[in-house]
Design a protein around this motif. Sequence first.
Motif, mmCIF file in Angstrom:
data_model
loop_
_atom_site.group_PDB
_atom_site.id
_atom_site.type_symbol
_atom_site.label_atom_id
_atom_site.label_comp_id
_atom_site.label_asym_id
_atom_site.label_seq_id
_atom_site.Cartn_x
_atom_site.Cartn_y
_atom_site.Cartn_z
ATOM 1 N N THR A 67 53.361 29.828 42.704
ATOM 2 C CA THR A 67 52.802 29.660 41.370
ATOM 3 C C THR A 67 51.296 29.445 41.439
ATOM 4 O O THR A 67 50.531 30.070 40.699
ATOM 5 N N LEU A 68 50.867 28.569 42.328
ATOM 6 C CA LEU A 68 49.442 28.308 42.511
ATOM 7 C C LEU A 68 48.715 29.583 42.918
ATOM 8 O O LEU A 68 47.659 29.912 42.372
ATOM 9 N N PHE A 69 49.293 30.313 43.843
ATOM 10 C CA PHE A 69 48.663 31.532 44.344
ATOM 11 C C PHE A 69 48.536 32.586 43.242
ATOM 12 O O PHE A 69 47.476 33.187 43.069
ATOM 13 N N VAL A 70 49.604 32.792 42.500
ATOM 14 C CA VAL A 70 49.591 33.826 41.466
ATOM 15 C C VAL A 70 48.638 33.463 40.327
ATOM 16 O O VAL A 70 47.984 34.335 39.747
ATOM 17 N N LEU A 71 48.544 32.175 40.007
ATOM 18 C CA LEU A 71 47.639 31.762 38.943
ATOM 19 C C LEU A 71 46.170 31.811 39.360
ATOM 20 O O LEU A 71 45.306 32.140 38.551
ATOM 21 N N LEU A 72 45.882 31.474 40.615
ATOM 22 C CA LEU A 72 44.492 31.407 41.050
ATOM 23 C C LEU A 72 43.962 32.693 41.686
ATOM 24 O O LEU A 72 42.749 32.889 41.739
ATOM 25 N N ALA A 73 44.826 33.556 42.172
ATOM 26 C CA ALA A 73 44.368 34.779 42.843
ATOM 27 C C ALA A 73 43.516 35.677 41.943
ATOM 28 O O ALA A 73 42.515 36.219 42.417
ATOM 29 N N PRO A 74 43.837 35.862 40.677
ATOM 30 C CA PRO A 74 42.949 36.695 39.852
ATOM 31 C C PRO A 74 41.585 36.049 39.585
ATOM 32 O O PRO A 74 40.598 36.743 39.396
ATOM 33 N N ILE A 75 41.527 34.720 39.597
ATOM 34 C CA ILE A 75 40.278 34.027 39.294
ATOM 35 C C ILE A 75 39.411 33.886 40.544
ATOM 36 O O ILE A 75 38.221 34.195 40.531
ATOM 37 N N TRP A 76 39.995 33.369 41.640
ATOM 38 C CA TRP A 76 39.284 33.139 42.894
ATOM 39 C C TRP A 76 40.027 33.773 44.056
ATOM 40 O O TRP A 76 40.612 33.075 44.889
ATOM 41 N N PRO A 77 40.017 35.094 44.160
ATOM 42 C CA PRO A 77 40.806 35.735 45.221
ATOM 43 C C PRO A 77 40.325 35.376 46.625
ATOM 44 O O PRO A 77 41.130 35.172 47.531
ATOM 45 N N ARG A 78 39.032 35.260 46.814
ATOM 46 C CA ARG A 78 38.524 34.922 48.147
ATOM 47 C C ARG A 78 38.901 33.496 48.537
ATOM 48 O O ARG A 78 39.147 33.213 49.703
ATOM 49 N N ALA A 79 38.961 32.603 47.570
ATOM 50 C CA ALA A 79 39.319 31.211 47.868
ATOM 51 C C ALA A 79 40.780 31.091 48.292
ATOM 52 O O ALA A 79 41.087 30.409 49.279
ATOM 53 N N VAL A 80 41.688 31.754 47.574
ATOM 54 C CA VAL A 80 43.106 31.616 47.922
ATOM 55 C C VAL A 80 43.432 32.310 49.242
ATOM 56 O O VAL A 80 44.231 31.800 50.036
ATOM 57 N N PHE A 81 42.799 33.460 49.502
ATOM 58 C CA PHE A 81 43.038 34.110 50.784
ATOM 59 C C PHE A 81 42.284 33.413 51.910
ATOM 60 O O PHE A 81 42.728 33.401 53.051
ATOM 61 N N GLY A 82 41.130 32.813 51.600
ATOM 62 C CA GLY A 82 40.409 32.029 52.601
ATOM 63 C C GLY A 82 41.210 30.825 53.050
ATOM 64 O O GLY A 82 41.274 30.504 54.241
ATOM 65 N N LEU A 83 41.845 30.147 52.085
ATOM 66 C CA LEU A 83 42.715 29.023 52.435
ATOM 67 C C LEU A 83 43.897 29.498 53.277
ATOM 68 O O LEU A 83 44.299 28.826 54.228
ATOM 69 N N ALA A 84 44.415 30.665 52.956
ATOM 70 C CA ALA A 84 45.529 31.216 53.739
ATOM 71 C C ALA A 84 45.099 31.504 55.182
ATOM 72 O O ALA A 84 45.879 31.311 56.113
#
Length: 115
Positions: free
Chosen positions: A80-97
């Motif tokens: 849920t967190l990933f799907v909600l934040l990926a369109p807004i901050w894609p580099r941040a969510v993949f960077g955390l990954a």
Amino acid sequence: MVETASVLAAYFAFALLHAARPERIPLGVASRLRGRRAWGVGARVLAVASFSLSVALWSRAEAGPAAFLVALTALLVAATLFVLLAPIWPRAVFGLALLCPPAIAALSLLGARHG
């Protein structure tokens, strides 16, 4: 520490599952991965392995069925967190990954035993 590592493993599992389609990856690698079937299959296999690691880490703190339910809940919250934040901050969510595997290893070693 082990619980945090388990939650990060669940987050990493969904990130891999989300990245199985290269066009979703914002770090400029989509053009190199597009058309490669091995990437999608490999990402899905690693996602299953990461979720299994999440369950295994939780089993150190909880009994078997409870560990699976907690890890599944962590996976759903991470998704849920990933799907909600990926369109807004894609580099941040993949960077955390990308930071998850070393963090999982470090936290697992720091909190190796419970009780």
